[in-house]
Design a protein around this motif. Sequence first.
Motif, short mmCIF file in Angstrom:
data_model
loop_
_atom_site.label_atom_id
_atom_site.label_comp_id
_atom_site.label_asym_id
_atom_site.label_seq_id
_atom_site.Cartn_x
_atom_site.Cartn_y
_atom_site.Cartn_z
N ASN A 248 42.35 71.15 31.00
CA ASN A 248 41.40 70.47 31.89
C ASN A 248 41.73 68.99 32.02
O ASN A 248 40.90 68.11 31.80
CB ASN A 248 39.96 70.66 31.40
CG ASN A 248 39.53 72.11 31.42
OD1 ASN A 248 39.89 72.86 32.33
ND2 ASN A 248 38.78 72.52 30.41
N TRP A 249 42.98 68.73 32.38
CA TRP A 249 43.49 67.36 32.47
C TRP A 249 43.78 66.99 33.92
O TRP A 249 44.14 67.84 34.74
CB TRP A 249 44.76 67.23 31.65
CG TRP A 249 45.56 65.97 31.92
CD1 TRP A 249 45.38 64.74 31.36
CD2 TRP A 249 46.67 65.84 32.82
NE1 TRP A 249 46.31 63.86 31.86
CE2 TRP A 249 47.11 64.50 32.76
CE3 TRP A 249 47.33 66.73 33.68
CZ2 TRP A 249 48.18 64.03 33.52
CZ3 TRP A 249 48.38 66.27 34.44
CH2 TRP A 249 48.80 64.93 34.35
N SER A 250 43.65 65.70 34.23
CA SER A 250 44.01 65.19 35.55
C SER A 250 44.68 63.84 35.39
O SER A 250 44.28 63.03 34.53
CB SER A 250 42.76 65.05 36.43
OG SER A 250 43.10 64.53 37.70
N HIS A 251 45.72 63.58 36.18
CA HIS A 251 46.47 62.33 36.09
C HIS A 251 45.57 61.15 36.47
O HIS A 251 44.84 61.20 37.46
CB HIS A 251 47.68 62.38 37.03
CG HIS A 251 48.73 61.36 36.72
ND1 HIS A 251 48.54 60.01 36.92
CD2 HIS A 251 49.99 61.49 36.23
CE1 HIS A 251 49.64 59.36 36.57
NE2 HIS A 251 50.53 60.23 36.14
N GLY B 215 53.28 74.31 33.17
CA GLY B 215 52.01 74.14 33.87
C GLY B 215 52.20 73.48 35.24
O GLY B 215 53.32 73.34 35.74
N THR B 216 51.08 73.07 35.83
CA THR B 216 51.11 72.43 37.14
C THR B 216 50.32 71.14 37.12
O THR B 216 49.12 71.14 36.80
CB THR B 216 50.51 73.36 38.23
OG1 THR B 216 51.22 74.60 38.24
CG2 THR B 216 50.61 72.71 39.60
N ALA B 217 51.00 70.04 37.45
CA ALA B 217 50.33 68.74 37.58
C ALA B 217 50.08 68.50 39.06
O ALA B 217 51.00 68.59 39.88
CB ALA B 217 51.20 67.63 36.99
N LYS C 147 48.83 59.59 50.81
CA LYS C 147 48.18 60.74 51.45
C LYS C 147 48.89 62.06 51.16
O LYS C 147 48.41 63.12 51.58
CB LYS C 147 48.12 60.51 52.97
CG LYS C 147 47.27 59.32 53.38
CD LYS C 147 47.24 59.16 54.89
CE LYS C 147 46.39 57.96 55.30
NZ LYS C 147 46.36 57.79 56.78
N GLU C 148 50.02 62.01 50.47
CA GLU C 148 50.80 63.21 50.20
C GLU C 148 50.39 63.84 48.86
O GLU C 148 50.29 63.15 47.84
CB GLU C 148 52.30 62.90 50.17
CG GLU C 148 52.83 62.37 51.49
CD GLU C 148 52.87 63.43 52.58
OE1 GLU C 148 52.75 64.62 52.24
OE2 GLU C 148 53.00 63.06 53.76
N LYS C 149 50.19 65.15 48.87
CA LYS C 149 49.80 65.88 47.67
C LYS C 149 50.97 66.73 47.18
O LYS C 149 51.62 67.42 47.96
CB LYS C 149 48.59 66.77 47.95
CG LYS C 149 47.32 65.98 48.26
CD LYS C 149 46.15 66.92 48.50
CE LYS C 149 44.87 66.13 48.76
NZ LYS C 149 43.71 67.03 48.99
N TYR C 150 51.21 66.68 45.86
CA TYR C 150 52.34 67.41 45.27
C TYR C 150 51.85 68.26 44.10
O TYR C 150 50.97 67.85 43.35
CB TYR C 150 53.40 66.44 44.76
CG TYR C 150 53.94 65.49 45.80
CD1 TYR C 150 55.04 65.84 46.58
CD2 TYR C 150 53.36 64.24 46.00
CE1 TYR C 150 55.55 64.97 47.54
CE2 TYR C 150 53.86 63.36 46.96
CZ TYR C 150 54.95 63.73 47.72
OH TYR C 150 55.44 62.87 48.66
N GLU C 151 52.46 69.42 43.95
CA GLU C 151 52.23 70.28 42.79
C GLU C 151 53.52 70.27 41.97
O GLU C 151 54.53 70.82 42.39
CB GLU C 151 51.88 71.70 43.23
CG GLU C 151 50.57 71.78 44.00
CD GLU C 151 50.25 73.20 44.46
OE1 GLU C 151 51.03 74.12 44.10
OE2 GLU C 151 49.23 73.39 45.15
N VAL C 152 53.47 69.64 40.81
CA VAL C 152 54.66 69.52 39.97
C VAL C 152 54.65 70.63 38.93
O VAL C 152 53.87 70.62 37.98
CB VAL C 152 54.71 68.14 39.28
CG1 VAL C 152 55.98 68.01 38.44
CG2 VAL C 152 54.63 67.02 40.31
N ILE D 87 42.13 69.09 38.88
CA ILE D 87 42.22 69.25 37.42
C ILE D 87 43.16 70.41 37.08
O ILE D 87 43.08 71.49 37.67
CB ILE D 87 40.83 69.51 36.81
CG1 ILE D 87 39.95 68.25 36.97
CG2 ILE D 87 40.94 69.89 35.34
CD1 ILE D 87 38.53 68.45 36.50
N SER D 88 44.07 70.16 36.13
CA SER D 88 44.95 71.22 35.62
C SER D 88 44.22 71.93 34.49
O SER D 88 43.95 71.33 33.44
CB SER D 88 46.26 70.62 35.11
OG SER D 88 46.94 69.94 36.15
#
Length: 303
Positions: free
Chosen positions: A32-35, A51-53, A59-64, A83-84
């Motif tokens: 339950n973490w968020s940058h 996992g996925t960050a 304005k750009e959204k990324y899934e790392v 939230i991851s």
Amino acid sequence: MKRGENQMKFLKIPIDKPLTHVSSGHFVSPINWSHSKRNIDSFVLIVGLQGTAYIQQDKEKYEVKPGNVLILLPYTTHFGYEISKESVSYYWCHFYCKNSSIVDESTFTKELFVPKIEASIHNDCNYVMVPIYSSYTNTDRINILFNQLLHVAYSDYYTSYGASYLLTLIMMELTQQTISDHIQKLKDDETNGKFIKMLEWIRINIENNISVCDIAREFNYNPDYLSRMFKQKIGISLIKYINSLKITKAKKMLLCSDNSIKEIAYKLGFTDEKYFMKLFKKMENITPTQYRNAFFYTHMNNH
């Protein structure tokens, strides 16, 4: 995966000198973490491991995810937009570099991808081009280099430049893998397989006075369609591509032979010596004679 995906953007960085390593590490998050929200003065390189960050940059959204690499730009607000729920792990590195620029995919294609396809061209490239966001199928080399970077950065190494050079090597590896992935995608597609054969045919016949119509006839294309298709795939016109190969070969001949400018022009399929000289000056910002005089002795003194 990137949400709202647009044309790929690249960070272009000169590597005459190494990038400047600031700090780096291996981050492991709780569940339950968020940058956190940040706006800093350095670049940040992130290599996904687990996992996925969920990171938004402006304005750009990324899934790392594992295999994804993301570059966060200086003075650009970035934060976690979701939230991851599972633990996230990634390598990170803060760095500085001079004279960097953001370029589009057509620039990458023209400057790095096309020369790499043409085996006859030796591309002494003094910069890297790394996608702002990309996915890599083989991250073993990247992970090994990052482990070496962390070892050097946090051990009693005799010079801090070690980490900077390793970071530069990581960026070179990312550039190389991006080129290789693009070539493989072309080869995997049947239509692109024909396109690769066409590039090879152009390379073999580059010393002839070949035209768009000649190539279209050889590969059963309509000339207008071929021109549009080539520009779409490579990012430059077919004529410009042919001329760039001819001028690249001319530069080598100027340094490695005693042929006159006129002889070189004719050997490369130019029927007009003056047109060849004009084209060379336009593409290189220097005349063939000036190029030969400037670089001939340097070339002769090299092994």
